[in-house]
Design a protein around this motif. Structure first.
Motif, PDB file in Angstrom:
ATOM      1  N   TYR A   4       0.794  -1.120  -0.228  1.00 31.65           N
ATOM      2  CA  TYR A   4      -0.150  -0.097  -0.182  1.00 31.65           C
ATOM      3  C   TYR A   4       0.967   1.196  -0.019  1.00 31.65           C
ATOM      4  O   TYR A   4       1.773   1.309   0.861  1.00 31.65           O
ATOM      5  CB  TYR A   4      -1.044   0.100   1.210  1.00 31.65           C
ATOM      6  CG  TYR A   4      -1.812   1.174   1.210  1.00 31.65           C
ATOM      7  CD1 TYR A   4      -2.876   1.419   0.217  1.00 31.65           C
ATOM      8  CD2 TYR A   4      -1.873   1.965   2.211  1.00 31.65           C
ATOM      9  CE1 TYR A   4      -3.597   2.386   0.337  1.00 31.65           C
ATOM     10  CE2 TYR A   4      -2.393   3.340   2.381  1.00 31.65           C
ATOM     11  CZ  TYR A   4      -3.470   3.407   1.571  1.00 31.65           C
ATOM     12  OH  TYR A   4      -4.299   4.627   1.239  1.00 31.65           O
ATOM     13  N   ASP A   6       0.348   5.146   0.876  1.00 29.11           N
ATOM     14  CA  ASP A   6      -0.740   5.843   1.257  1.00 29.11           C
ATOM     15  C   ASP A   6      -0.480   7.336   0.601  1.00 29.11           C
ATOM     16  O   ASP A   6      -1.636   7.960   0.606  1.00 29.11           O
ATOM     17  CB  ASP A   6      -0.497   5.894   2.763  1.00 29.11           C
ATOM     18  CG  ASP A   6       0.832   6.564   3.335  1.00 29.11           C
ATOM     19  OD1 ASP A   6       1.816   6.582   2.622  1.00 29.11           O
ATOM     20  OD2 ASP A   6       0.925   6.769   4.662  1.00 29.11           O
ATOM     21  N   ASP A   9      -2.814   6.588  -2.109  1.00 33.81           N
ATOM     22  CA  ASP A   9      -4.012   5.813  -1.541  1.00 33.81           C
ATOM     23  C   ASP A   9      -4.340   4.851  -2.558  1.00 33.81           C
ATOM     24  O   ASP A   9      -5.105   4.639  -3.487  1.00 33.81           O
ATOM     25  CB  ASP A   9      -5.237   6.744  -1.596  1.00 33.81           C
ATOM     26  CG  ASP A   9      -6.426   5.960  -1.087  1.00 33.81           C
ATOM     27  OD1 ASP A   9      -6.271   4.831  -0.494  1.00 33.81           O
ATOM     28  OD2 ASP A   9      -7.675   6.394  -1.277  1.00 33.81           O
TER      29      ASP A   9
END
Length: 100
Positions: A4, A6, A9
């Motif tokens: 992931y 961030d 996103d």
């Protein structure tokens, strides 16, 4: 595996060969997990040889260009091949259904 990022996103899903090269890659963005990439190294190579690289890149994008052993700052989670296939099929279906 999956990672992931961030800052953007984005969830990244990777299928990796025995030498650590990404063979297929899916990117899903935002809370709706909208597919923004579903690239295959083999398809990318075929498109390159056929002179259709721009068309392929604009629709499916490209896989990571470095083997995973050279990545820094990633803490990947493991996926089963079945989990990856499910994500791959759904992303490809959505991307392929969009107007080119």
């Amino acid at each position: 595996m999956r990672c992931y990022w961030d800052e953007e996103d984005v969830w990244f899903y990777f299928e990796v060969d025995a030498d650590g090269w990404v063979t297929r890659q899916v990117e899903l963005q935002g809370p709706a997990l909208t597919p923004i990439a579903a690239a295959s190294l083999a398809e990318w190579q075929q498109a390159h040889e056929a002179g259709r690289l721009d068309e392929y890149d604009s629709r499916f994008r490209i896989t990571a260009e470095l083997p995973v052993s050279e990545w820094e700052g990633h803490d990947p989670g493991q996926l089963t091949s079945e989990e990856f296939e499910e994500i791959w099929r759904a992303a490809r279906r959505q991307i392929a259904s969009r107007p080119s």
